[in-house]
Scaffold this active site. Sequence first.
Site, PDB file in Angstrom:
ATOM      1  N   GLY A 252      52.800  50.158  50.155  1.00 44.92           N
ATOM      2  CA  GLY A 252      53.888  49.617  50.326  1.00 44.92           C
ATOM      3  C   GLY A 252      54.628  50.635  51.590  1.00 44.92           C
ATOM      4  O   GLY A 252      56.015  50.529  51.508  1.00 44.92           O
TER       5      GLY A 252
ATOM      6  N   GLU B 123      58.459  50.267  44.628  1.00 45.39           N
ATOM      7  CA  GLU B 123      57.250  49.520  44.209  1.00 45.39           C
ATOM      8  C   GLU B 123      56.636  50.135  42.734  1.00 45.39           C
ATOM      9  O   GLU B 123      56.189  49.433  41.971  1.00 45.39           O
ATOM     10  CB  GLU B 123      55.904  49.525  45.095  1.00 45.39           C
ATOM     11  CG  GLU B 123      55.346  50.994  45.548  1.00 45.39           C
ATOM     12  CD  GLU B 123      54.458  50.659  46.598  1.00 45.39           C
ATOM     13  OE1 GLU B 123      55.074  50.059  47.756  1.00 45.39           O
ATOM     14  OE2 GLU B 123      53.584  51.340  46.603  1.00 45.39           O
TER      15      GLU B 123
ATOM     16  N   GLY C 224      56.923  57.069  45.926  1.00 48.89           N
ATOM     17  CA  GLY C 224      55.634  56.920  45.626  1.00 48.89           C
ATOM     18  C   GLY C 224      54.932  57.563  44.563  1.00 48.89           C
ATOM     19  O   GLY C 224      55.767  57.986  43.626  1.00 48.89           O
ATOM     20  N   ILE C 225      53.632  57.745  44.748  1.00 44.12           N
ATOM     21  CA  ILE C 225      52.791  58.581  43.412  1.00 44.12           C
ATOM     22  C   ILE C 225      52.666  59.913  44.067  1.00 44.12           C
ATOM     23  O   ILE C 225      52.612  60.322  45.262  1.00 44.12           O
ATOM     24  CB  ILE C 225      51.647  57.852  43.392  1.00 44.12           C
ATOM     25  CG1 ILE C 225      51.704  56.405  43.371  1.00 44.12           C
ATOM     26  CG2 ILE C 225      50.579  58.233  42.190  1.00 44.12           C
ATOM     27  CD1 ILE C 225      50.352  55.694  43.515  1.00 44.12           C
ATOM     28  N   GLY C 226      52.502  60.959  43.136  1.00 43.91           N
ATOM     29  CA  GLY C 226      52.016  62.457  43.512  1.00 43.91           C
ATOM     30  C   GLY C 226      53.019  63.402  43.160  1.00 43.91           C
ATOM     31  O   GLY C 226      54.140  63.187  42.911  1.00 43.91           O
ATOM     32  N   ALA C 227      52.504  64.571  43.860  1.00 43.33           N
ATOM     33  CA  ALA C 227      53.211  65.566  43.615  1.00 43.33           C
ATOM     34  C   ALA C 227      54.775  65.605  44.425  1.00 43.33           C
ATOM     35  O   ALA C 227      55.726  66.138  44.093  1.00 43.33           O
ATOM     36  CB  ALA C 227      52.602  66.950  44.267  1.00 43.33           C
ATOM     37  N   ILE C 228      54.822  65.045  45.404  1.00 47.88           N
ATOM     38  CA  ILE C 228      56.008  64.972  46.178  1.00 47.88           C
ATOM     39  C   ILE C 228      57.041  64.364  45.727  1.00 47.88           C
ATOM     40  O   ILE C 228      58.362  64.892  45.309  1.00 47.88           O
ATOM     41  CB  ILE C 228      55.769  64.562  47.671  1.00 47.88           C
ATOM     42  CG1 ILE C 228      54.623  65.311  48.424  1.00 47.88           C
ATOM     43  CG2 ILE C 228      57.093  64.563  48.741  1.00 47.88           C
ATOM     44  CD1 ILE C 228      54.959  66.551  48.942  1.00 47.88           C
TER      45      ILE C 228
HETATM   46  N1  COA Z   1      43.579  66.873  57.380  1.00 53.41           N
HETATM   47  C1  COA Z   1      42.464  66.985  56.524  1.00 53.41           C
HETATM   48  N2  COA Z   1      42.348  66.509  55.147  1.00 53.41           N
HETATM   49  C2  COA Z   1      43.729  66.031  54.897  1.00 53.41           C
HETATM   50  C3  COA Z   1      44.864  66.315  55.613  1.00 53.41           C
HETATM   51  C4  COA Z   1      44.693  66.789  56.910  1.00 53.41           C
HETATM   52  N3  COA Z   1      45.953  66.787  57.706  1.00 53.41           N
HETATM   53  N4  COA Z   1      45.991  65.983  54.768  1.00 53.41           N
HETATM   54  C5  COA Z   1      45.447  65.668  53.637  1.00 53.41           C
HETATM   55  N5  COA Z   1      43.986  65.828  53.502  1.00 53.41           N
HETATM   56  C6  COA Z   1      43.216  65.637  52.375  1.00 53.41           C
HETATM   57  C7  COA Z   1      43.697  66.489  51.189  1.00 53.41           C
HETATM   58  O1  COA Z   1      42.992  67.695  51.242  1.00 53.41           O
HETATM   59  C8  COA Z   1      43.158  65.872  49.876  1.00 53.41           C
HETATM   60  O2  COA Z   1      41.819  65.973  49.987  1.00 53.41           O
HETATM   61  P1  COA Z   1      40.743  65.685  48.482  1.00 53.41           P
HETATM   62  O3  COA Z   1      41.071  64.391  47.799  1.00 53.41           O
HETATM   63  O4  COA Z   1      39.368  66.075  48.802  1.00 53.41           O
HETATM   64  O5  COA Z   1      41.241  66.978  47.683  1.00 53.41           O
HETATM   65  C9  COA Z   1      43.261  64.393  50.428  1.00 53.41           C
HETATM   66  O6  COA Z   1      43.249  64.194  51.883  1.00 53.41           O
HETATM   67  C10 COA Z   1      44.716  63.874  49.705  1.00 53.41           C
HETATM   68  O7  COA Z   1      45.656  64.606  50.139  1.00 53.41           O
HETATM   69  P2  COA Z   1      46.963  64.764  48.944  1.00 53.41           P
HETATM   70  O8  COA Z   1      47.732  65.709  49.888  1.00 53.41           O
HETATM   71  O9  COA Z   1      46.286  65.510  47.685  1.00 53.41           O
HETATM   72  O10 COA Z   1      47.420  63.461  48.727  1.00 53.41           O
HETATM   73  P3  COA Z   1      48.318  62.932  47.895  1.00 53.41           P
HETATM   74  O11 COA Z   1      47.587  62.559  46.584  1.00 53.41           O
HETATM   75  O12 COA Z   1      49.624  63.562  48.030  1.00 53.41           O
HETATM   76  O13 COA Z   1      48.490  61.371  48.621  1.00 53.41           O
HETATM   77  C11 COA Z   1      48.607  60.249  50.562  1.00 53.41           C
HETATM   78  C12 COA Z   1      49.073  61.461  50.026  1.00 53.41           C
HETATM   79  C13 COA Z   1      49.293  60.493  52.051  1.00 53.41           C
HETATM   80  C14 COA Z   1      47.073  60.149  50.793  1.00 53.41           C
HETATM   81  C15 COA Z   1      49.188  59.026  49.892  1.00 53.41           C
HETATM   82  O14 COA Z   1      50.617  59.283  49.667  1.00 53.41           O
HETATM   83  C16 COA Z   1      48.886  57.787  50.156  1.00 53.41           C
HETATM   84  O15 COA Z   1      47.935  57.115  50.372  1.00 53.41           O
HETATM   85  N6  COA Z   1      49.805  57.256  51.307  1.00 53.41           N
HETATM   86  C17 COA Z   1      49.715  55.814  51.732  1.00 53.41           C
HETATM   87  C18 COA Z   1      50.248  54.545  50.903  1.00 53.41           C
HETATM   88  C19 COA Z   1      51.580  54.744  50.669  1.00 53.41           C
HETATM   89  O16 COA Z   1      52.403  55.766  50.950  1.00 53.41           O
HETATM   90  N7  COA Z   1      52.159  53.959  49.736  1.00 53.41           N
HETATM   91  C20 COA Z   1      53.378  53.909  49.158  1.00 53.41           C
HETATM   92  C21 COA Z   1      53.604  54.822  47.946  1.00 53.41           C
HETATM   93  S1  COA Z   1      52.755  54.405  46.358  1.00 53.41           S
END
Ligand code: COA
Length: 438
Positions: free
Chosen positions: A336, A238, A215-219
């Site tokens: 996805g 995707e 997916g997207i992002g740091a992980i």
């Molecule tokens: N409780 C409260 N807030 C939480 C939280 C929790 N348990 N976990 C995360 N958050 C908050 C973070 O603090 C952050 O807040 P901010 O935007 O105000 O900074 C926000 O949620 C996003 O968290 P972060 O860890 O920075 O997100 P990310 O950019 O690494 O994305 C998902 C993680 C899960 C949101 C993202 O992967 C997603 O939308 N997944 C669903 C769709 C998917 O998996 N698609 C397939 C891959 S493209």
Amino acid sequence: MDWKKIYEERKCSAGEAVKLVKSGNRVVFAHAVAEPLVLVEALIANKEAYRNVTISHMVTLGKGEYSLPENKEHFTYEGWFTSPSTRKSLEEGHGEFVPVFFHEVPEMIRRDIFHVDVLFVTVAPPDENGKCCIGVSADYTMQAAKSADVILAEVNDQVPYVYGDCFIDVEEIDAFVETSHPLFELKPSKIGPTEEAIGKNCARLIEDGATLQLGIGAIPDAVLAQLGDKKHLGIHSEMFSDGVVDLYEKGVFDCSQKSLHKGKMIVTFLMGTKKLYDFVDHNPMVEMMPVDYVNHPEIIAKNSNMVCINACVQVDFMGQIVSECIGPKQISGVGGQVDFVRGAAMTHDGKGKAIIAMPSVTVKKDGSMVSKIVPYIDHGAAVTTSRCDADYVVTEYGVACMKGRTLHDRARQLIDIAHPDFREELKSQFKERFKIDY
Ligand code: COA
């Protein structure tokens, strides 16, 4: 008629093009980097001409002005995913959200459940055969192009020319607006010690010869950073971003062991920096296909040694995974994630793995920490990946395995990979929840 003549005749300014949008229409924006920003700006500038225009799309990287309360008599935002610029309209109640698996969006369009009056899309200039490459998005954009009554295209000469099923004939397009500007760039994420440890734990689950979805992002970036010693990896994802290009250059991603599309990287959209867009341009190793193919669980399942890596917000003791909500607040969408979790579970070789990777805690703005592993999901949150679908959960402290495990076993394993500051509290919550000692 000659396509060159059609192109010349239909060339116009963005202001002229958006006059083809009528009150009551649904306008669909092409996905993510393919959203035509100049056309969207012109649509907003012409807002007084419209009443009740519905705007739909998945990821947007734009300003989302159509979703602001002051524009609500002109536009209604109806998202199939939501992004930072459009979230607020859902919270305030004037925007709408449709839960939908990414691979099903084209079918919704085909069946006219999502009617497309007008498609807004960014394309590369037409090739010698009069075909315009969408370059950074095939996903639902291709089906929207087939179903739309009207197509407005921003023709940007900086869009890469990517092979696959991602072309629209000049004849199909109603207005061409020529632009030349850099594409939106998603910069690589910062990887700290937590992400590095998560990356190492995920890398342990990836064998040489595996095919990956990231997916997207740091992980995902942190996982890629740990794969430098692997061999013969493939991509069926995707999307992918810059990290894959670095590993391709090191010879890690050669796609030579793939059981489906051997030798090719298969994607449905692209989002990264110029380095990625240059890499995919005229690259016969990369093929972009619509999302009802790439993300269909039955297609994913044809890949041997398939490993999917996605992120989440919260996991409860039963292995229910919340990825798109914070309590009732919708922050993204299912995207996805479930397509790949299910595809990996169905793989023909029985070796598919679906990893949900996350830091064990979220650090809030005031500096306090919240455990992402919890006894119960937050009130109002939607479960993205169900407890029956959940497979591996990874944090910086290790790996928990959910498939075929009892609720007690799942909860114990999850507590073992929770942040140490929360483990004692989680153990007493375990006792309260299951009426037995941890
Ligand atoms: N409780 C409260 N807030 C939480 C939280 C929790 N348990 N976990 C995360 N958050 C908050 C973070 O603090 C952050 O807040 P901010 O935007 O105000 O900074 C926000 O949620 C996003 O968290 P972060 O860890 O920075 O997100 P990310 O950019 O690494 O994305 C998902 C993680 C899960 C949101 C993202 O992967 C997603 O939308 N997944 C669903 C769709 C998917 O998996 N698609 C397939 C891959 S493209």
